[in-house]
Each structure stands twice: as C-alpha cells, then as structure tokens.
Design a protein around this motif. Structure first.
Motif, PDB file in Angstrom:
ATOM      1  N   UNK A  22      56.049  35.670  42.110  1.00 29.05           N
ATOM      2  CA  UNK A  22      54.468  35.595  42.478  1.00 29.05           C
ATOM      3  C   UNK A  22      54.289  34.121  43.142  1.00 29.05           C
ATOM      4  N   UNK A  83      60.977  45.913  41.869  1.00 28.70           N
ATOM      5  CA  UNK A  83      59.279  45.608  42.350  1.00 28.70           C
ATOM      6  C   UNK A  83      59.263  46.046  43.938  1.00 28.70           C
ATOM      7  N   UNK A  87      55.425  51.308  40.649  1.00 27.67           N
ATOM      8  CA  UNK A  87      55.647  52.274  39.550  1.00 27.67           C
ATOM      9  C   UNK A  87      54.444  52.693  39.158  1.00 27.67           C
ATOM     10  N   UNK A 100      38.483  47.100  32.017  1.00 27.40           N
ATOM     11  CA  UNK A 100      39.143  46.063  32.900  1.00 27.40           C
ATOM     12  C   UNK A 100      40.355  46.155  33.382  1.00 27.40           C
ATOM     13  N   UNK A 103      40.426  48.786  36.225  1.00 29.25           N
ATOM     14  CA  UNK A 103      39.602  48.233  37.608  1.00 29.25           C
ATOM     15  C   UNK A 103      40.390  47.323  37.918  1.00 29.25           C
ATOM     16  N   UNK A 104      41.422  46.457  37.499  1.00 33.34           N
ATOM     17  CA  UNK A 104      42.057  45.250  37.960  1.00 33.34           C
ATOM     18  C   UNK A 104      42.836  45.682  39.200  1.00 33.34           C
ATOM     19  N   UNK A 106      44.728  43.646  40.768  1.00 34.28           N
ATOM     20  CA  UNK A 106      45.847  42.673  40.912  1.00 34.28           C
ATOM     21  C   UNK A 106      47.244  43.278  40.630  1.00 34.28           C
ATOM     22  N   UNK A 107      47.198  44.451  39.853  1.00 29.11           N
ATOM     23  CA  UNK A 107      48.396  45.138  39.451  1.00 29.11           C
ATOM     24  C   UNK A 107      49.118  45.798  40.658  1.00 29.11           C
ATOM     25  N   UNK A 110      51.662  43.842  42.501  1.00 30.31           N
ATOM     26  CA  UNK A 110      52.773  43.259  41.717  1.00 30.31           C
ATOM     27  C   UNK A 110      53.519  44.724  41.243  1.00 30.31           C
ATOM     28  N   UNK A 112      52.693  47.914  40.461  1.00 29.37           N
ATOM     29  CA  UNK A 112      52.132  48.946  39.457  1.00 29.37           C
ATOM     30  C   UNK A 112      50.984  49.445  40.117  1.00 29.37           C
TER      31      UNK A 112
END
Ligand SMILES: NC(=O)c1ccc[n+]([C@@H]2O[C@H](COP(=O)([O-])OP(=O)(O)OC[C@H]3O[C@@H](n4cnc5c(N)ncnc54)[C@H](O)[C@@H]3O)[C@@H](O)[C@H]2O)c1
Ligand SMILES: NC(=O)c1ccc[n+]([C@@H]2O[C@H](COP(=O)([O-])OP(=O)(O)OC[C@H]3O[C@@H](n4cnc5c(N)ncnc54)[C@H](O)[C@@H]3O)[C@@H](O)[C@H]2O)c1
Lengths: 220, 220
Positions: A22, A83, A87, A100, A103-104, A106-107, A110, A112
């Motif tokens: 990250x 990664x 996945x 939540x 709706x995120x 950010x995955x 990363x 996912x």
DNA sequence: AGCCGCTTGTGAACGCAGGAACAAAGTCGC
DNA sequence: GCGACTTTGTTCCTGCGTTCACAAGCGGCT
C-alpha cells in the motif's frame, strides 16, 4: 533444488508485506522511483531491519547504496501476495456493516471485488449496492460455483454465523473473513480469520488503563 | 511486595481474554454455572493449556477437579480488562463505515458507547444515528474535553486520517482505533491500533494461494 | 474417613519473531 | 581508475509466545 527460497513466509511478514504494498503504491503515484529501507520503514511504521528481513523472504530486490526500485518492488510483492489479479469474493449479511463493505470502493484497488451479495431478509433482497443486486440465500451455492469465488465474508448476526460458514464451506469457499462476534469452526484446509472490533477496543482500553496505573503503583 | 502478580500481561493474552469474556457471557446467559478449561478453550478456539496460562496471569480462580465458576471468572476478567464500566468513545468520519459503527448496538454490551459523532461534511452534520447527532469538526475538542472520551475511532478517508489523529491527540485522546488505510504516527503514550480490512483479505488470499501451490511443487 | 479420578496451575522445552550489529556490494566523486 | 560513503542482506542473539507434560489439589464415592 531449483527453489533456494524457502516456501514458508511467516504470517506476520505477510501482513506487513500488504502494508508495504500500500505504501509503495502511494509512493509510485507520487512519482518516486526509488526508496530506501529506512524511508519505507518509517512510512509503514516498522523497524528498518525488520523490513529488510521481510523483503529478504522474497529474494534480493534492492540495490546496495541506492535502495529499492519502487515499481519493481511493488510488482514483486504483488506477485508474492497473489495481488496481480483481482479475487472474487462473496458477502453474506447485507445489514449495516455489510452494506458499507459492499459499497466500499477501496477493495478494488487492493485486488478484491465482490461477485455476490446475499441476505436472508426479503427486505434486503433486490436492493442494488455498488453495482450488485442482493440475492436470496437460496442462490448462494450456485453463485459461488458459477463465479468460483475464493473468499467469503460473513457479516450476519453472530447466532447464524456458524450456519453461514458451513454453507460457504460446503459451496467450496476455502477462505472466510468473519465479522460476527462468534468463534467459528471449519474443517482443516479452510482458513477462518476473525475480525472482532470489540476485542480491538478492549485491547485499546486495557492498554490505556495500564498506562494510567503504574503511577499509583508506588502508593501500595 | 503486596502484588505478587506480575503487572505485565502479554498483549496476545489480553486479546484472548476479551474473547473468553464474550464466550463466558454467552455461557452465563445459557445458564451454565461452571466450565472446564477444555470446554472453554474449544468454545474460544484456542489450546486448553494456553487458556490456563492466560488465566494464570490474573491469579488462581479455578477449582481443581471442577473447573471455573462462570460468573466469578467473568467478573475477574472484566475487572482486569476494565470492562466493568462503559468507556466513552468518539467517532470521526460518519460515512458508510462510520454510520454502521455508530449504529452498532453490540458495543454497548462490551463496555463501549459513543458520546460524540463528528464529520467535516455539512451534508452529514445534523443527522441522528443511534441516538446521537452528528456534530461539525469544530466542536471536536470541546466535546472530547466535556465527555472525557478515552477512545477515538477514525473512519475518515486515508488522506485526512493523520490530521484527524493529531486533533484527537491534541484534544486529549490517548487511544485511537484507525480504520483508514494509512499509517498514523502519534507521540509516545498514545496507542494507535490499525484495522486494515484489505490487509486481512490479502493475508487470506495469500494463505489460500499457498495452500494450492504445494501440490505443484513436485512438478518443478 | 480414606481412596480415586478429574482438573487446575506451573515448570520446562521448543519454535518464532524482533532488533542490533556487521560484512558485502554498488555508486558517486575525484 | 580508485577511494570512500551509502545501503542492503545476513547473522547472531535476546526475549516472547506456545505447547507439552506432570505434580498438586479438590470433590465425590465407598
Ligand atoms: N455494524 C457494525 O459496526 C459492527 C461492528 C462490529 C461487529 N459487527 C458484527 O457484524 C455483524 C453484522 O452487523 P450489522 O450491524 O450489519 O447487523 P445488521 O443486523 O444490520 O445486519 C445483519 C444482516 O444479516 C442478515 N441475516 C440475518 N440472518 C441471516 C442468515 N441466516 N443468512 C443471511 N443473512 C442473514 C439480516 O437480514 C441483516 O441484513 C454482526 O454479527 C455484528 O455483531 C458489526
Ligand atoms: N466502507 C468500508 O467498508 C471500508 C472498509 C475498509 C476500510 N475503510 C476505510 O474507512 C474509511 C471510511 O470509509 P467509508 O466507506 O465510510 O468512506 P466514506 O467516504 O463513506 O466516509 C468518509 C467520511 O469522512 C468524512 N470526512 C472527510 N474528510 C473529513 C475530515 N477532514 N474530517 C472529518 N470527517 C471527514 C466524509 O464527510 C465522509 O462522511 C476510509 O478510510 C476507508 O478507506 C472503509
């Protein structure tokens, strides 16, 4: 012996590698091309020597006297963590927390993405969240098989978490992230990782309380 | 030397104590009066010997040949963890995740309650969630002082997490739970506990990938 | 009252993670 | 071309956490 590198990477190291990944992505976006272990360590909040030891698990990738190439190191870590490709995950229990998570955004960055959202309540089924429609529990098995989902996320009440876990395992899911405050049992070969936020808070509270006590220790 | 008990309890033990506490509460609600270490260990998903060692850190509380008194042990653990009285917490960032946290009823029974919700967006300020009204960031410091909040929870975007952390520390918060994917730095005496869900998923993915590889290992 | 079986609590050994120190190696400057 | 400086990769070591194994202690049964 074509693989001099030991196959086993400590789990604690894996978790830190994800953090390095990250930080490196942030550095790359900022235009940095090289970074030293000390700099990377302070950005990740760890010890520089420990960072170098972590990186040594995946072979020499740095240049002595210069540091690490940001892009190359990021690629290397991403490959080790698997990664590189995203996945598919399924999420069960679309309540407050589940919504939540679904709706995120950010995955996605990363590695996912959700391929299925499931809930037992008719009131939830049919709603669209993050581009996906909530499906009834009856469709869980067929959807897991069809999408070849590799990770299942449980965000249901605790009293049904074990049942949901069993159904996920039965459907072929071998990795489970559990947000319910319950200890799940699964057969060998299935990883269950609990995330209990209350435990995190209690550890924080204990540390804070212990910090305050030593002053009164001498009064005894 | 009035305190033969060592003041230092390993952090890993503290986290497990919180789990035991949860399991014991469930057993007490179920009407159980005594429980053996083996039983409690299997319910908590740990090794029986490790559980006994954990409990030994807070003095002998069991009866040999019988087991542990559920209520007494629960009381003992709750006292050590400081979970007897509820701790006031503030939550910053009332977005998707923050709303779920603020609305979550489970924290109350585990010894935590929110006394303040804060957000920088005027669109969020004024909404009522879980009996509390979202306040603007300007009121953070005075509210923390007035309520003597001991724990701060950060659920803002990552790029402002450090600023929020600084303000919380400045206001007197000494324990912080951080959900933003950012490494926070805080002065000594302040505990910051990160909860990075992407990292949890990446560890799961790595373990699952590693589980699949060994079969192909012989083909090399 | 005495014995038996069960369970706790603790002591020792093992393995692992973390941290510090050092040698190898490569680059920059002259 | 050569020296010195910087940084990596590794090695050693210390401490912690976990596990196994056993003796001590208590209740229940006869
Ligand atoms: N919300 C939080 O901030 C938070 C924090 C910590 C832990 N948790 C835990 O996460 C879990 C979810 O929390 P929440 O606040 O979203 O609860 P919630 O009640 O809002 O949502 C639970 C959802 O699960 C669904 N559900 C119930 N039984 C089901 C079943 N058998 N199969 C599938 N779905 C089912 C319900 O319809 C509901 O939509 C709980 O176990 C909670 O303890 C939540
Ligand atoms: N939603 C999830 O499931 C999830 C999962 C993992 C991590 N996270 C992390 O948690 C954090 C919050 O996630 P989210 O989905 O709720 O995001 P969100 O965008 O829905 O909410 C963020 C909230 O923070 C507020 N905010 C922005 N700047 C602020 C500031 N300077 N001071 C105070 N408040 C400010 C915004 O107004 C917004 O309400 C993010 O860092 C995210 O990466 C979220």
């Amino acid at each position: 012996m074509i693989q001099p590198r030991p196959r086993t990477i400590p789990e604690a190291t894996v978790a830190r590698l994800a953090v390095y990944l990250r930080v490196l992505t942030g550095l790359a976006d900022g235009g940095r091309t090289t970074v030293s272990s000390g700099e990377l360590a302070s950005a990740a909040g760890v010890n520089p020597a420990g960072l170098r030891k972590d990186l040594s698990h995946l072979g020499s990738c740095g240049v002595r006297g210069v540091g690490y190439d940001v892009r190359a190191l990021r690629e290397r870590i991403a490959r080790v963590l698997g990664a590189e490709r995203s996945r598919p995950c399924v999420l069960v229990g679309i309540g407050n927390l589940g919504t939540a998570l679904a709706d995120y955004a950010g995955f996605g960055s990363r590695g996912f993405h959700f391929v299925g959202l499931f809930d037992a309540s008719p009131a939830r089924v049919g709603h669209t969240i993050g581009g996906l429609t909530v499906q009834p529990m009856e469709e869980l098995e067929t959807a897991v098989t069809a999408t070849d989902a590799s990770i299942g996320v449980i965000a249901t009440p605790a009293d049904v978490a074990q049942q949901v876990c069993d159904r996920l395992v039965e459907a072929g899911v071998r990795s489970i992230l559990n947000f319910a405050p319950a200890t799940l049992t699964a057969p060998a070969g299935v990883d269950v990782r609990p995330v209990d936020l209350s435990v995190e808070l209690q550890v924080l509270a204990f540390l804070g309380q212990q910090r305050a006590v030593p002053a009164a220790e001498v009064t005894a």
